[in-house]
Design a protein around this motif. Structure first.
Motif, short mmCIF file in Angstrom:
data_model
loop_
_atom_site.label_atom_id
_atom_site.label_comp_id
_atom_site.label_asym_id
_atom_site.label_seq_id
_atom_site.Cartn_x
_atom_site.Cartn_y
_atom_site.Cartn_z
N ALA A 24 0.84 -1.20 0.00
CA ALA A 24 0.00 0.00 0.00
C ALA A 24 0.87 1.24 0.00
N ARG A 25 1.95 1.22 0.78
CA ARG A 25 2.84 2.38 0.84
C ARG A 25 3.50 2.60 -0.52
N GLU A 26 3.92 1.49 -1.12
CA GLU A 26 4.56 1.56 -2.43
C GLU A 26 3.61 2.22 -3.43
N ALA A 27 2.35 1.73 -3.42
CA ALA A 27 1.35 2.23 -4.37
C ALA A 27 1.05 3.70 -4.10
N ALA A 28 0.94 4.05 -2.81
CA ALA A 28 0.59 5.42 -2.43
C ALA A 28 1.68 6.38 -2.90
N ILE A 29 2.93 5.98 -2.74
CA ILE A 29 4.02 6.88 -3.09
C ILE A 29 4.06 7.08 -4.61
N THR A 30 3.81 5.99 -5.36
CA THR A 30 3.81 6.10 -6.82
C THR A 30 2.68 7.01 -7.28
N ALA A 37 -4.22 4.91 -6.18
CA ALA A 37 -3.44 3.86 -5.53
C ALA A 37 -4.27 2.59 -5.38
N ILE A 38 -5.57 2.78 -5.04
CA ILE A 38 -6.45 1.62 -4.90
C ILE A 38 -6.51 0.85 -6.21
N GLU A 39 -6.60 1.60 -7.30
CA GLU A 39 -6.66 0.96 -8.61
C GLU A 39 -5.39 0.17 -8.87
N ALA A 40 -4.25 0.84 -8.60
CA ALA A 40 -2.96 0.18 -8.83
C ALA A 40 -2.85 -1.08 -7.98
N LEU A 41 -3.32 -0.97 -6.74
CA LEU A 41 -3.24 -2.11 -5.83
C LEU A 41 -4.11 -3.25 -6.32
N GLY A 42 -5.32 -2.89 -6.79
CA GLY A 42 -6.26 -3.89 -7.29
C GLY A 42 -5.64 -4.69 -8.43
N ALA A 64 -2.41 -5.07 -9.10
CA ALA A 64 -1.30 -5.89 -8.60
C ALA A 64 -1.84 -7.12 -7.89
N GLU A 65 -2.96 -6.95 -7.18
CA GLU A 65 -3.50 -8.06 -6.42
C GLU A 65 -4.00 -9.15 -7.35
N GLY A 66 -4.63 -8.72 -8.47
CA GLY A 66 -5.10 -9.69 -9.45
C GLY A 66 -3.97 -10.57 -9.95
N GLU A 67 -2.81 -9.93 -10.20
CA GLU A 67 -1.68 -10.70 -10.69
C GLU A 67 -1.15 -11.65 -9.64
N ALA A 68 -1.13 -11.13 -8.39
CA ALA A 68 -0.49 -11.91 -7.34
C ALA A 68 -1.46 -12.85 -6.65
N ALA A 69 -2.70 -12.93 -7.18
CA ALA A 69 -3.72 -13.68 -6.45
C ALA A 69 -3.33 -15.13 -6.21
N HIS A 70 -2.79 -15.79 -7.24
CA HIS A 70 -2.49 -17.21 -7.07
C HIS A 70 -1.35 -17.40 -6.06
N ASP A 106 -7.79 -0.49 4.11
CA ASP A 106 -7.31 -0.06 5.43
C ASP A 106 -5.82 0.30 5.37
N ALA A 107 -5.10 -0.56 4.66
CA ALA A 107 -3.65 -0.36 4.58
C ALA A 107 -3.34 0.96 3.89
N LEU A 108 -4.08 1.23 2.86
CA LEU A 108 -3.84 2.47 2.10
C LEU A 108 -4.21 3.69 2.94
N GLN A 109 -5.33 3.52 3.69
CA GLN A 109 -5.75 4.59 4.59
C GLN A 109 -4.62 4.91 5.57
#
Lengths: 437, 81
Positions: free
Chosen positions: A192-198, A239-244, A246-252, A274-277
């Motif tokens: 979340a921090r990574e995504a927020a900073i980007t 950031a939420i979008e970016a996280l979403g 990334a999560e799709g890719e990392a889901a498995h 929550d993490a992003l918040q």
């Protein structure tokens, strides 16, 4: 000229280097951590399972130094001695004369090797604390609760100004720092921090946003974005979008590690929202406080070494006494001859009591031997740590000179007391018996 | 500024260490007396100064041991407890 040169060197190293050059390079002087036990460098030295402390390194280093000097002095002995051989001859001669005048010619040959060895070893070990780099060059680790330390800046400590004495770590600091060091950080929060900073960098139209330099310790990322004229809410959405994604890719992959996470239990899963918040609206910079554990510490600042030597000294004194007087030596402690004479001389009963007290005095020798050496050298070390943070000019040099003297005196006193006590043990009640004969 | 338990402990430690160091008064006087005696003797009999210096340093070491006990207590209070 030499004197002026020394003053110039002193000014450069006492003033210019710590106050001008080092802050210019972004470094500062850090107060070393002060602990009584030797700090552990590794828990298992070369896989032996034995912990290696920096005082052991100091002991070994002192041994090596003594051996090298002795080897250099005795390898090619000449009729007309060179400098090193001359130094050792003067030293040995002075020590031998001292032993001879104190213990008498008869006992000197027996006592001299031990006394001289202890003196030379202790002198080297004591003076090791004065070598630059000892006690100050080391590796970083988390500060435990109650210790003062500094924040970390990459591979160096972040010392905001020269001669800063640091921040005291609390229990929470240590726990958080230790967890981070051991790699137990929350992956969701990190992502979340990574995504927020980007996202923040994109929103503000800059290349990158640096937590430490731009956001600072106490500010939140949201504050920073607002201050720079951006909209935190937009950053959040991006950031939420970016996280979403990334999560799709990392889901498995998540599926595979889920069992592990569940097993740990205490790390309750945090939702990305929550993490992003948290990443946006809470100050990020974790105040991990680090201290430096030096690689080398003067051997005699460890109570283990000094008490060990004290035990050795007291046991050796008893052995010398028994060798010289046989069983009669123990009459000093359990004074049966005086008790037998009590009929003629009533004071014999008191002599018997005094003899029992001698046992206590013999035991207290261990403490006084061990603590005297440890206390002096350790206090000297603390003094050398602290004085530069009180008065950084000139005064530390004087303290250095004092410590040079104290190191010499304490090595001398240890050897000298061993010598005197041994000589006393070997004589026993010599004078009284001489009077009878 | 908020004062928590750790601060109180730290303050008590510092006070305790300071109080423990009161114990160095005696050895300080003692060492002074030892040196005074030795210097008097050396002034009267300069030839014996070599022997006297050694004995004086031993005497100082004994007196100092008591100060060191106080110091060790102070160090333990500060850095161990």
């Amino acid at each position: 000229m030499i004197f002026l040169g020394l003053i110039a060197v002193g000014v450069v190293f006492c003033g210019v280097v710590p106050f001008v050059v080092m802050p210019g390079m972004g470094y500062g002087m850090a107060l070393p951590v002060i602990t009584v036990p030797g700090e552990t460098l590794t828990d298992s030295f070369l896989g032996t399972g034995l912990p290696l402390t920096n005082t052991i390194v100091g002991t070994l280093l002192a041994d090596v130094v003594v051996l090298l000097f002795a080897f250099g002095a005795t390898r090619k002995m000449k009729e007309v001695p060179g400098r090193l051989q001359g130094l050792f001859e003067v030293l040995t001669d002075a020590l031998y004369n001292l032993v001879k005048t104190t213990a008498g010619a008869k006992n000197a040959a027996k006592l001299f090797p031990l006394v001289a060895t202890l003196f030379i070893f202790l002198l080297t070990a004591n003076w090791l604390e004065l070598v630059p780099g000892v006690d100050s060059v080391g590796m970083m680790h988390c500060a435990e609760a109650g210790f003062s330390g500094y924040e970390r800046d990459g591979v160096t400590l972040y010392v905001p100004k020269a001669m800063d004495s640091g921040v005291r770590a609390t229990e929470e600091n240590y726990e958080a720092c230790h967890a981070a060091e051991a790699g137990h950080t929350d992956p969701t929060l990190e992502a979340a921090r990574e995504a927020a900073i980007t996202a923040a960098a994109a929103e503000l139209g800059v290349e990158t946003v640096d937590w430490k330099a731009d956001v600072g310790n106490s500010n939140t990322l949201a504050d920073y974005i607002t201050a720079q004229g951006g909209d935190p809410e937009a950053v959040y959405q991006a950031a939420i979008e970016a996280l979403g994604n990334a999560e799709g890719e990392a889901a498995h992959e998540e599926g595979a590690t889920e069992g592990e996470n569940a097993a740990e239990g205490e790390h309750a899963a945090m939702s990305p929202e929550d993490a992003l918040q948290k990443a946006l609206y809470e100050p990020f910079w974790r105040d991990d406080i680090f201290v430096v554990t030096s690689f080398v510490r003067a051997a005699t600042t460890d109570l283990n070494l000094t008490l060990g030597l004290a035990l050795l000294a007291v046991i050796v004194i008893q052995i010398f006494g028994v060798q010289a007087l046989g069983v009669k030596y123990f009459a000093k402690f359990i004074n049966t001859p005086a008790l037998e004479d009590a009929g003629k001389n009533p004071m014999g009963v008191m002599d018997f009591g005094i003899g029992l007290l001698e046992i206590v005095s013999e035991l207290s020798k261990v403490l006084s031997f061990g603590f005297r050496l440890f206390g002096n050298i350790f206090a000297g070390q603390v003094l050398l740590f602290v004085i530069p943070f009180l008065i950084a000019w000139i005064v530390p040099t004087a303290v250095y000179g004092l410590e040079l003297f104290v190191g010499l005196i304490q090595a001398f006193v240890f050897a000298m007391l061993l010598l005197v006590f041994s000589a006393m043990a070997m004589e026993g009640h010599g004078h009284e018996e001489d009077a009878h004969h | 500024m908020e004062i928590n338990g750790l601060d109180l402990i730290s303050a008590a430690k510092t006070l305790g260490a300071g109080l423990a160091m009161i114990g160095v008064i005696g050895p300080g006087i003692g060492i002074g007396l030892v040196v005074q005696g030795a210097l008097n003797a050396m002034g009267r009999n300069p030839d014996a100064s070599g022997q006297l210096t050694t004995t004086m340093i031993l005497g100082i070491a004994f007196a100092e041991a008591v100060a060191i006990y106080a110091l060790v207590i102070a160090l333990i209070i500060l850095f161990v407890m």
